[in-house]
Design an enzyme around this catalytic site. Structure first.
Site, PDB file in Angstrom:
ATOM      1  N   CYS A  71      30.354  64.351  71.733  1.00 13.06           N
ATOM      2  CA  CYS A  71      29.184  64.495  72.595  1.00 13.06           C
ATOM      3  C   CYS A  71      29.216  65.845  73.296  1.00 13.06           C
ATOM      4  CB  CYS A  71      29.146  63.358  73.621  1.00 13.06           C
ATOM      5  SG  CYS A  71      27.790  63.487  74.817  1.00 13.06           S
ATOM      6  N   CYS A  80      31.206  59.254  80.760  1.00 10.34           N
ATOM      7  CA  CYS A  80      32.414  58.955  79.979  1.00 10.34           C
ATOM      8  C   CYS A  80      33.633  59.679  80.554  1.00 10.34           C
ATOM      9  CB  CYS A  80      32.228  59.347  78.521  1.00 10.34           C
ATOM     10  SG  CYS A  80      30.979  58.353  77.664  1.00 10.34           S
ATOM     11  N   CYS A 163      23.857  61.769  73.940  1.00 10.92           N
ATOM     12  CA  CYS A 163      24.731  60.681  74.361  1.00 10.92           C
ATOM     13  C   CYS A 163      25.126  59.788  73.183  1.00 10.92           C
ATOM     14  CB  CYS A 163      24.041  59.848  75.437  1.00 10.92           C
ATOM     15  SG  CYS A 163      25.021  58.457  76.036  1.00 10.92           S
ATOM     16  N   GLN A 306      25.444  41.283  79.833  1.00 13.86           N
ATOM     17  CA  GLN A 306      26.513  42.217  79.476  1.00 13.86           C
ATOM     18  C   GLN A 306      25.931  43.408  78.709  1.00 13.86           C
ATOM     19  OE1 GLN A 306      29.582  42.275  80.368  1.00 13.86           O
ATOM     20  NE2 GLN A 306      30.050  40.203  81.070  1.00 13.86           N
ATOM     21  N   ASP A 403      33.629  34.242  87.130  1.00 15.38           N
ATOM     22  CA  ASP A 403      33.236  35.552  86.608  1.00 15.38           C
ATOM     23  C   ASP A 403      32.534  36.321  87.725  1.00 15.38           C
ATOM     24  OD1 ASP A 403      32.662  37.727  85.052  1.00 15.38           O
ATOM     25  OD2 ASP A 403      31.252  36.710  83.719  1.00 15.38           O
ATOM     26  N   CYS A 430      35.777  42.060  85.875  1.00 17.02           N
ATOM     27  CA  CYS A 430      35.364  43.386  85.405  1.00 17.02           C
ATOM     28  C   CYS A 430      36.013  44.497  86.220  1.00 17.02           C
ATOM     29  CB  CYS A 430      33.838  43.524  85.450  1.00 17.02           C
ATOM     30  SG  CYS A 430      33.130  43.338  87.095  1.00 17.02           S
TER      31      CYS A 430
END
Length: 477
Positions: A71, A80, A163, A306, A403, A430
């Protein structure tokens, strides 16, 4: 180390979330946005109780682990973190991060437990099914940009036409929309003055069906400085041209997917968040369907789902395997922080009843609709805060699945969950730092970890999911 001084050192490792541990002689400092093996130059901006924190100034030598990146925006865009590593190396890094955190809370507190490493995403690139792009400029007074924030910047943006965590449809839609409004010199909403028109572009795409939902978010301001009637006509023509430009992509066969709906959302909130004061459907409908593990889910612009459908199947199959045999179809399962009810619906075939609790009412309504459409009559969804709902629900669970959001479980809700005394709890996290904080409480109240595994839901970013099986010690309640 002293505050304000500049040092050079080698990054020994990277802890979650992206905290580089840099060795300088006999001392270490924490520096973000670096990779294991890099030699860097950094300035110390904080020293607290002998621990130094620094800001990256320059990478002097790349890491032997780096292999290049696909990228052109890497290093400039803040999206990222690990894109210059191979995917295998990134998985090793995240696997070690989670293991260190779990070891830190479990060692010396309980007996043997099984760490099952990390499960990678079936799709390492082009996996995201939702993006929120922002309008702005790449530098003050520069041309219109549409994309992600620059690394370390609240104001400057990068138009991320290249991207790689989204597919070609996202990139084409982004470029088309940015060019359309740039050609017409339409203003963007400035985050300081709170003046301007263009705010965000939301794009969602169902990974399984290919349906695309696009929402343009603007203010209700009149940037054309015309009388109200004339300004309304100017806006109408502008918005008509916007959605017609998108539909042209589909007519010309340039898209892999197809538009389910195109929306216009007005948002006059001062905060830089995506919300709706009013929503108009310009084309199609305001939702689409996504498929996951044989179930169908209705997804709207603001639905929680998600962001990696491929890896979500790995995550939920893992959670289902951790639940295992409930010991009969008369058992009751609590799915706390249930979102749109994915886990609850996956558990429904092996349980007598599943009760999902979720604070976001829209998510609860979506869960109810999905359960009905999937023919599941033993799922009940309650809208409300877990902390309060547990005082109101009369049923007692035989199994609990957790969760929670990134911040973990509310400290006052934890004792209520523990008080049920269920034999097994499956915790999906997460944010592993929140997970280990909550595990401290479980360990101090008669539970221990049997198994744990990391799941890579967000390739190339610092994020990682963790699934933990907790069991109640014999004799504890």
């Amino acid at each position: 180390m002293k505050k304000g001084q500049v040092y050079e050192g080698v990054v020994e490792r990277v802890d979650f979330p992206g905290k580089g541990i840099v060795r300088v002689g006999e001392e270490t400092a924490v520096v973000k946005m670096c990779l294991p093996g890099q030699r860097i130059r950094f300035s110390v901006n904080k020293v607290r109780k002998g621990k130094a924190e620094g800001r990256l100034l320059e990478v002097l030598e790349t890491s032997p682990l780096e292999t290049g990146y696909p990228c052109s925006h890497f290093g400039l865009c803040g999206g990222c973190t690990y894109l210059s590593l191979s995917y295998d190396e990134q998985l090793k890094l995240k696997e070690a991060q989670v293991k260190r955190l779990l070891d830190g809370v479990l060692t010396g507190r309980q007996g043997a437990w099984q760490y099952e490493g990390i499960k990678g995403s079936p799709a390492a690139y082009e996996y995201r099914n939702k993006m929120e792009f922002s309008f702005g400029d790449e530098y003050k007074g520069g041309p219109l940009a549409l994309g992600m924030h620059k690394r370390g910047s609240f104001y400057d943006l990068v138009t991320v036409e290249d991207c790689r965590i989204v597919d070609a449809d996202y990139r084409l839609i982004l470029k088309t929309v940015r060019d359309y409004f740039a050609d017409r010199q339409v203003s963007f909403f400035h985050r300081l003055s709170h003046e301007g028109y263009l705010r965000h572009l939301l794009v969602r795409k169902a990974s399984r069906t290919g349906e695309i939902l696009v929402a343009l978010v603007t203010s209700s301001q009149n940037p054309w400085r015309e009388d109200p009637a004339e300004a309304a006509r100017t806006e109408e023509l502008l918005i008509d041209g916007f959605w017609e430009a998108l539909l042209a992509l589909e007519r010309e066969g340039r898209l892999q997917g197809r538009f389910a709906g195109i929306l216009h959302i007005w948002n006059d909130a001062v905060a830089d968040v995506v919300r709706s004061d009013r929503t108009d459907i310009l084309y199609g409908k305001d939702y689409f369907y996504e498929e996951l593990l044989g179930l169908r889910f209705k997804i709207s612009v603001f639905s929680f789902f998600q962001t990696n459908s491929y890896s979500a199947e790995v995550l939920y199959e893992t959670a289902r395997s951790y639940v295992g045999d409930l010991g009969g179809k008369d058992k009751t399962v609590f799915d706390l922080y249930s979102g749109t009810g994915t886990i609850a619906q996956l558990m429904a075939p092996v349980a007598g009843k599943v009760i999902g609790v979720e604070i976001v009412e829209e998510a609860v309504e979506a869960a109810r609709r999905s359960a009905a459409e999937n023919g599941l009559s033993n799922c009940e969804f309650v809208a409300g805060d877990v902390l309060k709902v547990l005082d109101e629900v009369e049923e007692k669970p035989d199994m609990i699945i957790l969760d929670p959001p990134r911040d973990g479980i509310h400290p006052k809700a934890l004792p209520k969950i523990i008080a049920y005394g269920v034999e097994r709890i499956v915790y999906i996290s997460c944010k592993p730092t929140s997970l280990v904080r909550d595990l401290e409480v479980f360990l101090g109240n008669g539970y221990e970890v049997e198994r744990a595994v990391a799941v890579d839901q967000f390739p190339w970013t610092s994020g990682v999911e963790t699934v933990v099986m907790l069991s109640r010690k014999t004799g504890d309640c």
